[in-house]
Design a protein around this motif. Structure first.
Motif, PDB file in Angstrom:
ATOM      1  N   LYS A 169      44.408  34.004  53.184  1.00  0.00           N
ATOM      2  CA  LYS A 169      44.573  34.161  54.533  1.00  0.00           C
ATOM      3  C   LYS A 169      43.310  34.548  55.426  1.00  0.00           C
ATOM      4  O   LYS A 169      43.079  34.181  56.324  1.00  0.00           O
ATOM      5  N   GLU A 170      42.798  35.670  54.614  1.00  0.00           N
ATOM      6  CA  GLU A 170      41.499  36.093  55.550  1.00  0.00           C
ATOM      7  C   GLU A 170      40.390  34.799  55.699  1.00  0.00           C
ATOM      8  O   GLU A 170      39.929  34.737  56.659  1.00  0.00           O
ATOM      9  N   GLN A 171      40.369  34.189  54.565  1.00  0.00           N
ATOM     10  CA  GLN A 171      39.369  33.176  54.526  1.00  0.00           C
ATOM     11  C   GLN A 171      39.749  32.100  55.377  1.00  0.00           C
ATOM     12  O   GLN A 171      38.874  31.468  56.015  1.00  0.00           O
ATOM     13  N   LEU A 172      40.839  31.791  55.400  1.00  0.00           N
ATOM     14  CA  LEU A 172      41.349  30.925  56.325  1.00  0.00           C
ATOM     15  C   LEU A 172      41.344  31.125  57.663  1.00  0.00           C
ATOM     16  O   LEU A 172      40.778  30.165  58.547  1.00  0.00           O
ATOM     17  N   LYS A 173      41.617  32.225  57.840  1.00  0.00           N
ATOM     18  CA  LYS A 173      41.483  32.842  59.378  1.00  0.00           C
ATOM     19  C   LYS A 173      40.048  32.648  59.926  1.00  0.00           C
ATOM     20  O   LYS A 173      39.598  32.005  60.866  1.00  0.00           O
ATOM     21  N   TRP A 174      38.930  33.113  59.173  1.00  0.00           N
ATOM     22  CA  TRP A 174      37.621  33.106  59.685  1.00  0.00           C
ATOM     23  C   TRP A 174      37.161  31.459  59.478  1.00  0.00           C
ATOM     24  O   TRP A 174      36.106  31.383  60.176  1.00  0.00           O
ATOM     25  N   SER A 175      37.495  30.704  58.589  1.00  0.00           N
ATOM     26  CA  SER A 175      37.095  29.375  58.742  1.00  0.00           C
ATOM     27  C   SER A 175      37.716  28.715  59.701  1.00  0.00           C
ATOM     28  O   SER A 175      37.157  27.636  60.271  1.00  0.00           O
ATOM     29  N   LEU A 176      38.672  28.865  60.455  1.00  0.00           N
ATOM     30  CA  LEU A 176      39.313  28.582  61.556  1.00  0.00           C
ATOM     31  C   LEU A 176      38.724  28.833  62.843  1.00  0.00           C
ATOM     32  O   LEU A 176      38.759  28.148  63.972  1.00  0.00           O
TER      33      LEU A 176
END
Length: 178
Positions: A169-176
């Motif tokens: 979730k953290e990686q997805l949030k930062w990529s978005l």
């Protein structure tokens, strides 16, 4: 000798407590077994303390021969207790360290539910701040750094499913956000 100065001591804190907005204990540690020998006496003191402070706008109170500094936020009350001759500024420093550490651990979401979800880390933070009544750390950044659980450092095979999902979730949030 009446009025003589007491010998200085490192044992400053008699107890630390976090109560909810109903006055019930969320987390508490008492360091002086002479003042609070049983859980029943601790609960009675907490109830009395909450009744005296939950509507007050002050930061300090003398109660049952103890100096109590406190701070509230949304649905939690934070307390640090010391003896009646203790320096209030030192007690307030410990209280601010506790509050700021909890705030950083909970990512500024200081409320009862979030605290229960991270209770283990908050307990570690309390132990880092005060050990046996002696204030060990007053810098909340140092406390947070010591208790921080970094999932990045744990090999993927040793992480729990929840940790893997949180990391994703953290990686997805930062990529978005890029």
């Amino acid at each position: 000798m009446e009025g003589s100065l007491l010998e200085p001591t490192l044992y400053v804190v008699k107890g630390m407590a976090i109560l909810d907005n109903d006055g019930h204990r969320v987390l508490a540690k008492y360091y002086d077994k002479n003042i609070f020998p049983t859980a029943k006496e601790q609960k009675a003191f907490e109830k009395n303390l909450f009744n005296k402070t939950h509507r007050a706008s002050a930061e300090i109170i003398m109660l049952d021969g103890l100096t109590c500094v406190y701070r509230s936020n949304v649905d939690l009350f934070f307390y640090v207790m010391g003896s009646s001759h203790e320096n209030e500024l030192i007690l307030m420093t410990a209280l601010n360290c506790l509050y700021d550490s909890v705030s950083a651990i909970l990512r500024k979401n200081v409320e009862k539910r979030a605290l229960f979800e991270n209770l283990d880390i908050v307990m570690l933070a309390m132990d880092e701040i005060c050990d046996g009544g002696i204030i060990m750390e007053a810098d909340f950044n140092a406390v947070v750094q010591r208790v921080a659980l970094r999932t990045d450092d744990i090999p993927l095979g040793e992480q729990t499913v929840a940790q893997v999902l949180q990391s994703a979730k953290e990686q997805l949030k930062w990529s978005l956000l890029k």
